[in-house]
Write an enzyme that holds these catalytic residues in place. Structure first.
Site, PDB file in Angstrom:
ATOM      1  N   SER A 101       0.801  -1.219   0.000  1.00 20.05           N
ATOM      2  CA  SER A 101       0.000   0.000   0.000  1.00 20.05           C
ATOM      3  C   SER A 101       0.839   1.277   0.000  1.00 20.05           C
ATOM      4  O   SER A 101       1.561   1.549  -0.944  1.00 20.05           O
ATOM      5  CB  SER A 101      -0.951  -0.038   1.203  1.00 20.05           C
ATOM      6  OG  SER A 101      -1.880   0.993   1.161  1.00 20.05           O
ATOM      7  N   ASP A 246      -2.515   6.322  -3.499  1.00 15.72           N
ATOM      8  CA  ASP A 246      -1.396   5.672  -2.819  1.00 15.72           C
ATOM      9  C   ASP A 246      -0.870   4.537  -3.700  1.00 15.72           C
ATOM     10  O   ASP A 246      -1.358   4.324  -4.814  1.00 15.72           O
ATOM     11  CB  ASP A 246      -1.808   5.168  -1.432  1.00 15.72           C
ATOM     12  CG  ASP A 246      -2.852   4.061  -1.483  1.00 15.72           C
ATOM     13  OD1 ASP A 246      -3.589   3.983  -2.487  1.00 15.72           O
ATOM     14  OD2 ASP A 246      -2.935   3.261  -0.531  1.00 15.72           O
ATOM     15  N   ASP A 248      -1.086   1.309  -3.932  1.00 11.14           N
ATOM     16  CA  ASP A 248      -1.925   0.247  -4.518  1.00 11.14           C
ATOM     17  C   ASP A 248      -3.270   0.757  -5.013  1.00 11.14           C
ATOM     18  O   ASP A 248      -4.097  -0.016  -5.496  1.00 11.14           O
ATOM     19  CB  ASP A 248      -2.110  -0.909  -3.528  1.00 11.14           C
ATOM     20  CG  ASP A 248      -3.032  -0.577  -2.369  1.00 11.14           C
ATOM     21  OD1 ASP A 248      -3.078   0.617  -1.976  1.00 11.14           O
ATOM     22  OD2 ASP A 248      -3.689  -1.485  -1.843  1.00 11.14           O
ATOM     23  N   ASP A 250      -5.965   2.187  -3.495  1.00 11.24           N
ATOM     24  CA  ASP A 250      -7.249   2.108  -2.806  1.00 11.24           C
ATOM     25  C   ASP A 250      -7.564   3.370  -2.011  1.00 11.24           C
ATOM     26  O   ASP A 250      -8.624   3.488  -1.417  1.00 11.24           O
ATOM     27  CB  ASP A 250      -7.346   0.860  -1.911  1.00 11.24           C
ATOM     28  CG  ASP A 250      -6.289   0.795  -0.815  1.00 11.24           C
ATOM     29  OD1 ASP A 250      -5.468   1.732  -0.718  1.00 11.24           O
ATOM     30  OD2 ASP A 250      -6.278  -0.206  -0.069  1.00 11.24           O
TER      31      ASP A 250
END
Length: 454
Positions: A101, A246, A248, A250
């Site tokens: 992440s 960010d 990843d 999400d």
């Protein structure tokens, strides 16, 4: 206490702590737990972000799944919400995202999603851990024609782009976008492969920043954890809005045309206002965590909205939404869940909903976001012993100090104190109208906790 899984899957330093051997076991155990009630060879999707260790972890994961007898669809670099959406869309038995992440590149992680495209609950993670550490893992070995096969399906990224076309194209065509320009920071992460395609196909004028991943520059002074470059770019280039994802994909945070941050709480305020006007906010309710700004609570009360808070973690926000039929929730970090569209936080989706709300209002982003007044927040970590970190609320002196401050605030401030789930720390968060005063009081309480719980 769980041994491997934390609040957001397994996350460790790649290849030393998150080793291929560990990942192989996580894959075999996960495939077993997530598909033991099916009567067919399970199909599992795998997506990853742009970290240098991504293909290493992916290879170990694939080997574990195939060895168990699961078939694998390799999605390549793809945002977490895209993997979640495609899992549900194509009725896969489960999926995995390999990502850490918003962390720096040396970390990597493993997140499991169920066949409904949702992060799996704590109980299933605990069951996976039990299988990993039992002798049963050695029995989960396919032989002969039962060995799984893998297939590369990077083409499915186009299905994710179509998802946005289907949901936004017609409405956005009718709105005046002529002078609306967005700057988009993809954090050299997973959205770098898709953001430009989505905004181009929807006819939104945009500039892309930080979309040249090299394996080690993910989240490096860019994206939703480092907004300075985006702020500067928005002001210098007179953009209408800045968007930051960010690593990843999400999460989404935004910057208004004046360079001010629009965090997850303000995004929730804007979207709840938009949904309510359209009659689409289920039970007139917004779900957030205990870390959300007091200003969001006040905004909800002033606008006749119900405000529900959960413990920290997007999975708990989602659980509350599912349990009670709510459709909007999220975290201050920009992890926003719009359940009518996708059962996980989706940065691109959040940004498009924010853009649509701003365009429909016909006002600058700063004015649209001003519906919520954010209270200054101070967070200080008190270092304590691991054995005593959960005992702070049993100490009479600490309790007395907290009660005194809460009484003093009289509804115009807030004290939230909680033990860290992973470190020997107690986090002291105070909100109030006077930043200097709350800094002073937070330090006093943190020092007191450190002294009494050492």
């Amino acid at each position: 206490m769980r041994k491997y899984f934390g609040t957001d899957g397994i996350r460790r330093i790649a290849n030393t702590e998150l080793t291929p051997e560990l990942v192989y076991k996580v894959a075999k155990a996960g495939a077993y737990v997530l598909s033991k009630h099916t009567d067919h060879a399970p199909t599992i999707f795998i997506g990853r972000d742009t970290r240098i260790s991504g293909t290493l972890i992916e290879s170990a994961m694939i080997a574990g799944f195939l060895s168990y007898g699961a078939n694998v669809k390799i999605l390549g670099v793809m945002p977490t919400p895209a993997v979640a959406y495609l899992t549900k869309r194509f009725k896969a038995d489960a999926s995995v995202v390999i990502s850490a992440s918003h962390n720096t590149y040396e970390f990597n992680g493993v997140k499991y999603f169920s066949n409904k495209g949702m992060k799996i609950p704590d109980e299933l993670e605990e069951e996976i851990e039990e299988v990993m550490d039992s002798g049963k893992i050695n029995e989960l070995t396919a032989v002969n024609d039962k060995i799984g096969v893998s297939e590369i399906r990077t083409d499915l990224l186009d299905e994710y782009v179509y998802f946005f076309r289907k949901n936004f194209e017609e409405e956005l065509e009718e709105l005046n976008k002529e002078n609306f320009v967005v700057a988009i920071d993809t954090a050299n992460g997973a959205t770098s492969v898709v953001a430009d395609k989505v905004f181009t196909v929807l006819g939104i004028k945009h500039h892309i920043l930080n979309d040249n991943p090299d394996g080690i520059n993910i989240n490096d002074n860019c994206g939703s954890t480092h907004l300075e470059m985006l702020k500067e770019y928005v002001i210098k280039n007179k953009c209408s809005l800045g968007i930051a994802y960010d690593g990843d994909g999400d999460r989404c945070l935004a910057i208004d045309e004046k360079g001010n941050e629009i965090d997850g709480d303000k995004i929730l305020a804007v979207l709840s206002n938009y949904f309510k006007k359209k009659g689409k906010l289920n039970k007139d309710t917004v779900v957030a965590t205990v870390m959300s700004n007091l200003g969001l609570n006040k905004y909800a009360k002033q606008n006749d909205l119900n405000f529900v808070q959960t413990k920290v973690g997007d999975r708990y926000v989602l659980e509350e939404m599912l349990k009670n039929g709510y459709n909007l929730g999220g975290e201050q970090s920009g992890h926003v869940i719009c359940l009518d569209y996708n059962p996980t936080g989706d940065g691109i989706l959040t940004s498009l909903m924010l853009i649509r709300a701003i365009l429909e209002e016909g006002k600058p982003a700063s004015e649209v976001a001003s519906i919520m007044k954010a209270y200054p927040q101070v967070l200080i970590n008190a270092k304590v012993s691991s054995e005593k970190k959960y005992d702070f609320d049993k100490n009479e002196e600490i309790k007395s100090e907290i009660e005194k401050l809460e009484k003093e605030f009289n509804g115009n401030g807030r004290v939230l104190i909680r033990a860290s789930g992973t470190e020997p720390l107690v986090r002291v968060m105070i909100e109030g109208e006077d930043i200097e005063y709350i800094k002073q009081r937070a330090k006093q309480i943190a020092d007191l906790i450190a002294e009494k719980c050492k």
